[in-house]
Design a protein around this motif. Structure first.
Motif, PDB file in Angstrom:
ATOM      1  N   GLY A 169       0.824  -1.221   0.000  1.00 26.68           N
ATOM      2  CA  GLY A 169       0.000   0.000   0.000  1.00 26.68           C
ATOM      3  C   GLY A 169       0.846   1.254   0.000  1.00 26.68           C
ATOM      4  N   GLU A 170       1.924   1.232   0.811  1.00 20.54           N
ATOM      5  CA  GLU A 170       2.833   2.380   0.840  1.00 20.54           C
ATOM      6  C   GLU A 170       3.532   2.539  -0.493  1.00 20.54           C
ATOM      7  OE1 GLU A 170       5.174   1.049   4.132  1.00 20.54           O
ATOM      8  OE2 GLU A 170       4.176   2.397   5.543  1.00 20.54           O
ATOM      9  N   GLN A 171       3.859   1.410  -1.128  1.00 17.27           N
ATOM     10  CA  GLN A 171       4.535   1.458  -2.420  1.00 17.27           C
ATOM     11  C   GLN A 171       3.662   2.156  -3.462  1.00 17.27           C
ATOM     12  OE1 GLN A 171       7.710   0.628  -3.158  1.00 17.27           O
ATOM     13  NE2 GLN A 171       7.314   1.503  -5.162  1.00 17.27           N
ATOM     14  N   SER A 172       2.369   1.863  -3.431  1.00 16.45           N
ATOM     15  CA  SER A 172       1.447   2.497  -4.364  1.00 16.45           C
ATOM     16  C   SER A 172       1.441   4.004  -4.165  1.00 16.45           C
ATOM     17  CB  SER A 172       0.035   1.935  -4.172  1.00 16.45           C
ATOM     18  OG  SER A 172      -0.878   2.616  -4.996  1.00 16.45           O
ATOM     19  N   GLU A 173       1.442   4.434  -2.896  1.00 16.68           N
ATOM     20  CA  GLU A 173       1.465   5.870  -2.599  1.00 16.68           C
ATOM     21  C   GLU A 173       2.784   6.498  -3.056  1.00 16.68           C
ATOM     22  OE1 GLU A 173       1.602   8.597   1.355  1.00 16.68           O
ATOM     23  OE2 GLU A 173       0.103   7.005   1.349  1.00 16.68           O
ATOM     24  N   LEU A 174       3.901   5.784  -2.824  1.00 17.36           N
ATOM     25  CA  LEU A 174       5.195   6.276  -3.280  1.00 17.36           C
ATOM     26  C   LEU A 174       5.229   6.395  -4.803  1.00 17.36           C
ATOM     27  CD1 LEU A 174       7.676   4.308  -0.986  1.00 17.36           C
ATOM     28  CD2 LEU A 174       7.281   6.769  -0.988  1.00 17.36           C
ATOM     29  N   ASP A 175       4.671   5.394  -5.492  1.00 16.99           N
ATOM     30  CA  ASP A 175       4.625   5.435  -6.952  1.00 16.99           C
ATOM     31  C   ASP A 175       3.811   6.630  -7.440  1.00 16.99           C
ATOM     32  OD1 ASP A 175       6.194   3.174  -7.155  1.00 16.99           O
ATOM     33  OD2 ASP A 175       4.505   1.805  -7.476  1.00 16.99           O
ATOM     34  N   ASP A 176       2.683   6.897  -6.772  1.00 18.31           N
ATOM     35  CA  ASP A 176       1.854   8.047  -7.160  1.00 18.31           C
ATOM     36  C   ASP A 176       2.633   9.352  -7.006  1.00 18.31           C
ATOM     37  OD1 ASP A 176      -0.274   6.380  -7.740  1.00 18.31           O
ATOM     38  OD2 ASP A 176      -1.344   6.788  -5.855  1.00 18.31           O
ATOM     39  N   ARG A 177       3.337   9.486  -5.873  1.00 18.70           N
ATOM     40  CA  ARG A 177       4.134  10.690  -5.636  1.00 18.70           C
ATOM     41  C   ARG A 177       5.259  10.802  -6.651  1.00 18.70           C
ATOM     42  NH1 ARG A 177       6.030  11.006   0.322  1.00 18.70           N
ATOM     43  NH2 ARG A 177       5.098   8.964   0.467  1.00 18.70           N
ATOM     44  N   THR A 178       5.894   9.672  -6.929  1.00 16.51           N
ATOM     45  CA  THR A 178       6.985   9.661  -7.905  1.00 16.51           C
ATOM     46  C   THR A 178       6.465  10.066  -9.270  1.00 16.51           C
ATOM     47  OG1 THR A 178       8.167   7.954  -6.689  1.00 16.51           O
ATOM     48  CG2 THR A 178       8.751   8.222  -8.994  1.00 16.51           C
ATOM     49  N   ASN A 179       5.334   9.519  -9.670  1.00 11.42           N
ATOM     50  CA  ASN A 179       4.763   9.867 -10.975  1.00 11.42           C
ATOM     51  C   ASN A 179       4.407  11.351 -11.049  1.00 11.42           C
ATOM     52  OD1 ASN A 179       5.022   7.277 -11.967  1.00 11.42           O
ATOM     53  ND2 ASN A 179       2.975   6.660 -11.331  1.00 11.42           N
ATOM     54  N   ARG A 180       3.831  11.893  -9.959  1.00 11.32           N
ATOM     55  CA  ARG A 180       3.508  13.324  -9.938  1.00 11.32           C
ATOM     56  C   ARG A 180       4.778  14.154 -10.048  1.00 11.32           C
ATOM     57  NH1 ARG A 180      -0.200  12.021  -5.673  1.00 11.32           N
ATOM     58  NH2 ARG A 180       1.356  12.781  -4.199  1.00 11.32           N
ATOM     59  N   LEU A 181       5.807  13.758  -9.296  1.00  9.32           N
ATOM     60  CA  LEU A 181       7.081  14.471  -9.340  1.00  9.32           C
ATOM     61  C   LEU A 181       7.685  14.410 -10.738  1.00  9.32           C
ATOM     62  CD1 LEU A 181       9.393  15.980  -7.970  1.00  9.32           C
ATOM     63  CD2 LEU A 181      10.322  13.762  -7.269  1.00  9.32           C
ATOM     64  N   GLN A 182       7.652  13.215 -11.352  1.00  9.32           N
ATOM     65  CA  GLN A 182       8.190  13.082 -12.705  1.00  9.32           C
ATOM     66  C   GLN A 182       7.424  13.967 -13.687  1.00  9.32           C
ATOM     67  OE1 GLN A 182       8.070   8.855 -13.378  1.00  9.32           O
ATOM     68  NE2 GLN A 182      10.182   8.577 -12.697  1.00  9.32           N
ATOM     69  N   LYS A 183       6.113  14.014 -13.554  1.00 10.43           N
ATOM     70  CA  LYS A 183       5.306  14.859 -14.444  1.00 10.43           C
ATOM     71  C   LYS A 183       5.626  16.332 -14.231  1.00 10.43           C
ATOM     72  CE  LYS A 183       1.446  11.660 -14.946  1.00 10.43           C
ATOM     73  NZ  LYS A 183       0.095  11.320 -14.554  1.00 10.43           N
ATOM     74  N   ASP A 184       5.750  16.733 -12.964  1.00  8.61           N
ATOM     75  CA  ASP A 184       6.094  18.125 -12.664  1.00  8.61           C
ATOM     76  C   ASP A 184       7.461  18.492 -13.226  1.00  8.61           C
ATOM     77  OD1 ASP A 184       3.694  18.405 -11.340  1.00  8.61           O
ATOM     78  OD2 ASP A 184       4.567  18.244  -9.323  1.00  8.61           O
ATOM     79  N   LEU A 185       8.426  17.609 -13.004  1.00 12.29           N
ATOM     80  CA  LEU A 185       9.771  17.865 -13.516  1.00 12.29           C
ATOM     81  C   LEU A 185       9.768  17.897 -15.043  1.00 12.29           C
ATOM     82  CD1 LEU A 185      11.894  15.643 -11.112  1.00 12.29           C
ATOM     83  CD2 LEU A 185      11.895  18.135 -11.232  1.00 12.29           C
ATOM     84  N   SER A 186       9.057  16.966 -15.650  1.00 11.95           N
ATOM     85  CA  SER A 186       8.984  16.907 -17.109  1.00 11.95           C
ATOM     86  C   SER A 186       8.368  18.180 -17.672  1.00 11.95           C
ATOM     87  CB  SER A 186       8.173  15.683 -17.542  1.00 11.95           C
ATOM     88  OG  SER A 186       8.064  15.632 -18.936  1.00 11.95           O
ATOM     89  N   SER A 187       7.329  18.696 -17.008  1.00  8.16           N
ATOM     90  CA  SER A 187       6.682  19.916 -17.505  1.00  8.16           C
ATOM     91  C   SER A 187       7.614  21.116 -17.412  1.00  8.16           C
ATOM     92  CB  SER A 187       5.382  20.185 -16.744  1.00  8.16           C
ATOM     93  OG  SER A 187       5.655  20.586 -15.412  1.00  8.16           O
ATOM     94  N   GLU A 188       8.630  21.030 -16.534  1.00  3.90           N
ATOM     95  CA  GLU A 188       9.614  22.104 -16.399  1.00  3.90           C
ATOM     96  C   GLU A 188      10.839  21.867 -17.285  1.00  3.90           C
ATOM     97  OE1 GLU A 188       9.357  24.949 -14.601  1.00  3.90           O
ATOM     98  OE2 GLU A 188       7.300  24.380 -14.103  1.00  3.90           O
ATOM     99  N   GLY A 189      10.816  20.780 -18.076  1.00  2.00           N
ATOM    100  CA  GLY A 189      11.908  20.515 -18.999  1.00  2.00           C
ATOM    101  C   GLY A 189      12.988  19.583 -18.453  1.00  2.00           C
TER     102      GLY A 189
END
Length: 106
Positions: free
Chosen positions: A13-33
């Motif tokens: 369950g924690e892994q799923s939450e970590l994956d969600d945060r990681t995906n959000r972070l990756q999307k945020d970073l990607s949107s900034e180039g």
């Protein structure tokens, strides 16, 4: 079941939450180039980088808190000075200062 996550372990369950945060972070970073490249650093390098970044952020936070504190103190001091000048200008007889000192009013 525990899943390793770069030096830490997490339940499924924690892994799923970590994956969600990681995906959000990756999307945020990607949107900034920025691009996320996995497994580029060793675990020791990641830990060292975490320590350096944590120390830097703590230092910056302390500096920011000090500036806010000093700015607040400056505003308080200015407010106190302004308040005391209003009080002194409202004292009775203040508007007649100088009378009786040779001033005839003519």
């Amino acid at each position: 079941m525990r899943i390793p996550t770069g030096g830490m372990t997490a339940s499924a369950g924690e892994q799923s939450e970590l994956d969600d945060r990681t995906n959000r972070l990756q999307k945020d970073l990607s949107s900034e180039g920025y691009t996320v490249i996995r497994d580029l650093l060793t675990a020791d390098q990641v830990e060292s980088l975490r320590l350096i970044v944590t120390q830097y952020l703590k230092s910056e936070l302390q500096s920011l808190q000090d500036r806010v504190l000093h700015a607040g103190s400056g505003r308080k001091l200015a407010s106190d000075i302004e308040g005391s000048s209003k009080i002194s200008s409202q004292r009775p007889g203040k508007e007649h200062a100088g009378e009786g000192l040779g001033h005839t009013g003519k």
